[in-house]
Design a protein around this motif. Structure first.
Motif, mmCIF file in Angstrom:
data_model
loop_
_atom_site.group_PDB
_atom_site.id
_atom_site.type_symbol
_atom_site.label_atom_id
_atom_site.label_comp_id
_atom_site.label_asym_id
_atom_site.label_seq_id
_atom_site.Cartn_x
_atom_site.Cartn_y
_atom_site.Cartn_z
ATOM 1 N N ILE A 13 0.836 -1.202 0.000
ATOM 2 C CA ILE A 13 0.000 0.000 0.000
ATOM 3 C C ILE A 13 0.868 1.248 0.000
ATOM 4 O O ILE A 13 0.607 2.219 -0.735
ATOM 5 N N VAL A 14 1.927 1.255 0.818
ATOM 6 C CA VAL A 14 2.826 2.405 0.877
ATOM 7 C C VAL A 14 3.505 2.624 -0.479
ATOM 8 O O VAL A 14 3.583 3.757 -0.980
ATOM 9 N N ILE A 15 3.989 1.538 -1.078
ATOM 10 C CA ILE A 15 4.652 1.654 -2.392
ATOM 11 C C ILE A 15 3.662 2.174 -3.432
ATOM 12 O O ILE A 15 4.011 3.003 -4.287
ATOM 13 N N ALA A 16 2.422 1.690 -3.380
ATOM 14 C CA ALA A 16 1.411 2.140 -4.342
ATOM 15 C C ALA A 16 1.121 3.626 -4.174
ATOM 16 O O ALA A 16 0.992 4.357 -5.165
ATOM 17 N N ILE B 112 1.789 11.886 -10.224
ATOM 18 C CA ILE B 112 1.350 13.287 -10.208
ATOM 19 C C ILE B 112 2.533 14.228 -10.415
ATOM 20 O O ILE B 112 2.467 15.181 -11.207
ATOM 21 N N VAL B 113 3.647 13.944 -9.729
ATOM 22 C CA VAL B 113 4.834 14.791 -9.864
ATOM 23 C C VAL B 113 5.361 14.745 -11.296
ATOM 24 O O VAL B 113 5.717 15.782 -11.884
ATOM 25 N N ALA B 114 5.401 13.548 -11.854
ATOM 26 C CA ALA B 114 5.894 13.420 -13.233
ATOM 27 C C ALA B 114 4.998 14.171 -14.214
ATOM 28 O O ALA B 114 5.485 14.825 -15.151
ATOM 29 N N THR B 115 3.706 14.113 -13.994
ATOM 30 C CA THR B 115 2.772 14.832 -14.865
ATOM 31 C C THR B 115 3.001 16.334 -14.789
ATOM 32 O O THR B 115 3.030 17.039 -15.808
ATOM 33 N N VAL B 116 3.172 16.836 -13.573
ATOM 34 C CA VAL B 116 3.404 18.277 -13.391
ATOM 35 C C VAL B 116 4.702 18.703 -14.060
ATOM 36 O O VAL B 116 4.767 19.749 -14.739
ATOM 37 N N MET B 117 5.757 17.898 -13.900
ATOM 38 C CA MET B 117 7.048 18.251 -14.500
ATOM 39 C C MET B 117 6.955 18.273 -16.025
ATOM 40 O O MET B 117 7.511 19.163 -16.686
ATOM 41 N N VAL B 118 6.238 17.311 -16.588
ATOM 42 C CA VAL B 118 6.087 17.287 -18.042
ATOM 43 C C VAL B 118 5.317 18.510 -18.513
ATOM 44 O O VAL B 118 5.679 19.146 -19.525
ATOM 45 N N ARG B 119 4.274 18.864 -17.804
ATOM 46 C CA ARG B 119 3.474 20.020 -18.201
ATOM 47 C C ARG B 119 4.270 21.324 -18.095
ATOM 48 O O ARG B 119 4.034 22.280 -18.835
ATOM 49 N N GLN B 120 5.224 21.358 -17.162
ATOM 50 C CA GLN B 120 6.010 22.580 -16.983
ATOM 51 C C GLN B 120 7.158 22.694 -17.984
ATOM 52 O O GLN B 120 7.487 23.802 -18.434
ATOM 53 N N GLY C 14 1.623 6.544 -6.893
ATOM 54 C CA GLY C 14 0.605 7.525 -7.271
ATOM 55 C C GLY C 14 1.116 8.944 -7.164
ATOM 56 O O GLY C 14 0.882 9.774 -8.058
ATOM 57 N N ALA C 15 1.837 9.235 -6.061
ATOM 58 C CA ALA C 15 2.405 10.574 -5.898
ATOM 59 C C ALA C 15 3.446 10.848 -6.985
ATOM 60 O O ALA C 15 3.517 11.959 -7.536
ATOM 61 N N GLY C 16 4.242 9.826 -7.311
ATOM 62 C CA GLY C 16 5.237 9.999 -8.371
ATOM 63 C C GLY C 16 4.597 10.272 -9.720
ATOM 64 O O GLY C 16 5.130 11.058 -10.521
ATOM 65 N N VAL D 289 -2.080 7.342 -17.635
ATOM 66 C CA VAL D 289 -2.623 6.000 -17.852
ATOM 67 C C VAL D 289 -1.698 4.942 -17.273
ATOM 68 O O VAL D 289 -2.127 4.042 -16.538
ATOM 69 N N VAL D 290 -0.394 5.038 -17.595
ATOM 70 C CA VAL D 290 0.564 4.056 -17.073
ATOM 71 C C VAL D 290 0.619 4.123 -15.550
ATOM 72 O O VAL D 290 0.620 3.096 -14.852
ATOM 73 N N GLY D 291 0.656 5.351 -15.025
ATOM 74 C CA GLY D 291 0.707 5.512 -13.578
ATOM 75 C C GLY D 291 -0.516 4.958 -12.892
ATOM 76 O O GLY D 291 -0.418 4.346 -11.810
ATOM 77 N N PHE D 292 -1.691 5.150 -13.488
ATOM 78 C CA PHE D 292 -2.923 4.639 -12.877
ATOM 79 C C PHE D 292 -2.909 3.123 -12.791
ATOM 80 O O PHE D 292 -3.204 2.543 -11.738
ATOM 81 N N PHE D 293 -2.575 2.447 -13.883
ATOM 82 C CA PHE D 293 -2.575 0.984 -13.872
ATOM 83 C C PHE D 293 -1.473 0.437 -12.957
ATOM 84 O O PHE D 293 -1.658 -0.597 -12.301
#
Length: 477
Positions: A134-137, A145-153, A141-143, A170-174
């Motif tokens: 659960i902790v790793i998951a 979100i961070v990766a998405t923000v960095m790409v958008r910036q 999930g947090a990673g 999509v990859v992060g969700f699965f």
């Protein structure tokens, strides 16, 4: 002014008919409240007026002890102390900075969750079964979100950035669900009738109170980074929705705190009644006072809570007063009164709003942790906006927005009325319907409607205060 006095006297007159001796005492006190407010307005003696207002609340609680039960009176006192702390947290946000936070319920619930995560014993085998998954998951999930923000910036706007964003999400969700779901299933399968969750750190319960503040502050920071740029009405909608999301997560994620199955038997910082009842020393003292041992033990425990809660309230109140009178507090009120002018003077309005939003939410989280400790259990199903958001706002408005002392007064006064108005209303309906036949449908309807008296009373009080004293009983200086 005279019409305000007459309107204030109308409620006590009804109180005489509403609840016998309790209603009579309440009526006398409310007449004193009306006279005190009028006299303070004439003499401008602020200290005397404030002292009299708190004295009236004290008399109301004492009257409950003499006419009903001292256990009831002390319980009202304890919840009044907790409500006063919640009101202080909202007053910091609204009274200092003008932030319209309608998600108080969520931060109070996070404080209660912190008690479970901090003071409950860990469930044996839960972490090895699926806790670390659960902790790793969650980290995955947090990673994402961070990766998405960095790409958008970092990527230029266009189709490539949109495709990359979608791919990461999509990859992060699965990935998240693939790790998270098996871990949750393994944890919730461990003795689900009694456990089925990770448990806590088994630390002293008093440590859970500041931890409740820290958990609420952390979530408030995340919310504030995204929502504080919204206009006030949109901020209110956003915070209300986020509070509902927090409660929904607590209800449905059994691995976290057993969801709607509740966590019971939480540690407490005061003695247990059964231990006191088995103590010969306590039995002798209770008999020496002419009290029943069971009643004396319950009262003793509640008084211990009263002392602890009063200490916390005093600390938070002093810190809030020091903040209010500091340059930082004056700056916050300047931002509240005119954001454009403050920003033109070089003040970072958004960051200052974030600061006060986090601080106020932390105070609400501490109060939520205290309340869960008082109850001895976490019941996510009991959190609702009426009790844990809008009633707190009524306390702040009636007491005096922008005045810490007014917030404390509103917490005690409104909580007392919230508890006592319903039995008064039931007595009133029974008196009104005493001459009707037992099988009368109207009689049944009126008696059943007594439960709504507290809502009617809160509305009437709020309207009277907004009409005759829009700045509250103790206005901001």
């Amino acid at each position: 002014m005279i019409w305000g006095i007459l309107a204030s006297l109308a409620v006590p007159i009804l109180g005489v008919f509403a609840a016998g001796s309790v209603g009579f005492v309440t009526a006398i006190v409310e007449v004193a409240l009306a006279w005190t407010y009028w006299h303070g307005a004439r003499t401008k003696n602020e200290a005397l007026t404030n002292f009299a207002l708190f004295g009236i609340v004290a008399v109301l609680i004492l009257a409950t002890g003499f006419s009903q039960s001292w256990n009831v009176a002390v319980l009202i006192l304890n919840m009044g102390l907790i409500s006063a702390i919640m009101a202080l947290g909202v007053n910091l946000q609204w009274g200092f900075a003008g932030l319209f936070n309608v998600g108080v319920m969520g931060f109070v619930a996070l404080g209660g969750l912190a008690v479970v995560l901090t003071s409950a014993a860990p469930v044996e085998g839960a972490w090895s079964a699926g806790g670390w998954r659960i902790v790793i998951a969650l980290l995955a999930g947090a990673g994402t979100i961070v990766a998405t923000v960095m790409v958008r910036q970092r990527m230029a706007a266009g189709r490539a950035r949109n495709i990359a964003t979608i791919a990461i999400l999509v990859v992060g969700f699965f990935l998240y669900r693939g790790i998270f779901d098996p871990g949750v299933a393994a944890v919730e399968a461990i003795n689900p009738a009694l456990q089925g969750n990770l448990g806590g750190l088994n630390l002293p319960v008093l440590l859970a109170w500041p931890m409740g503040g820290l958990l609420a502050a952390g979530v408030a920071w995340l919310i504030g980074k995204t929502a504080l740029g919204l206009r006030s009405d949109y901020l209110a909608i956003a915070t209300l929705g986020i509070a509902e999301i927090i409660i929904a997560v607590m209800k449905n994620e059994d691995w976290l705190a057993r969801g709607v199955k509740n966590v019971v038997g939480l540690d407490r910082p005061v003695p247990y009644e059964i231990d006191l009842q088995n103590s010969s020393t306590f039995i002798n003292r209770a008999e020496g006072l002419g009290m029943d041992v069971a009643t004396a033990s319950s009262l003793f425990v509640k008084l211990n809570y009263s002392i602890l809660f009063a200490v916390v309230l005093a600390i938070i109140f002093v810190m809030a007063q020091l903040a209010l009178k500091s340059p930082w507090g004056r700056m916050m009120r300047a931002i509240r009164d005119n954001e454009v002018a403050a920003e033109a003077m070089g003040k970072d309005v958004t960051n200052r709003h974030l600061q006060i939003f986090v601080i106020g939410s932390a105070v609400c989280g501490i109060a939520g942790a205290m309340m869960t400790t008082l109850d001895g259990q976490l019941t996510p199903g009991t959190y609702n906006p009426l009790r844990y958001t809008f009633l707190i706002w009524v306390m702040v408005i009636v007491g005096g927005s922008g005045n810490n002392l007014g917030a404390v007064l509103g917490g005690f006064l409104i909580w007392f009325l919230w508890v006592q108005v319903e039995p008064m209303g039931l007595w009133l309906m029974e008196v009104i319907t005493s001459g009707m036949a037992e099988d009368s449908g109207l009689k049944k309807h009126l008696i059943d409607s007594a439960a709504h008296m507290r809502l009617l009373t809160m509305g009437v009080i709020l309207l009277l205060v907004l009409r005759f004293s829009p700045r509250g009983l103790i206005p901001e200086k």
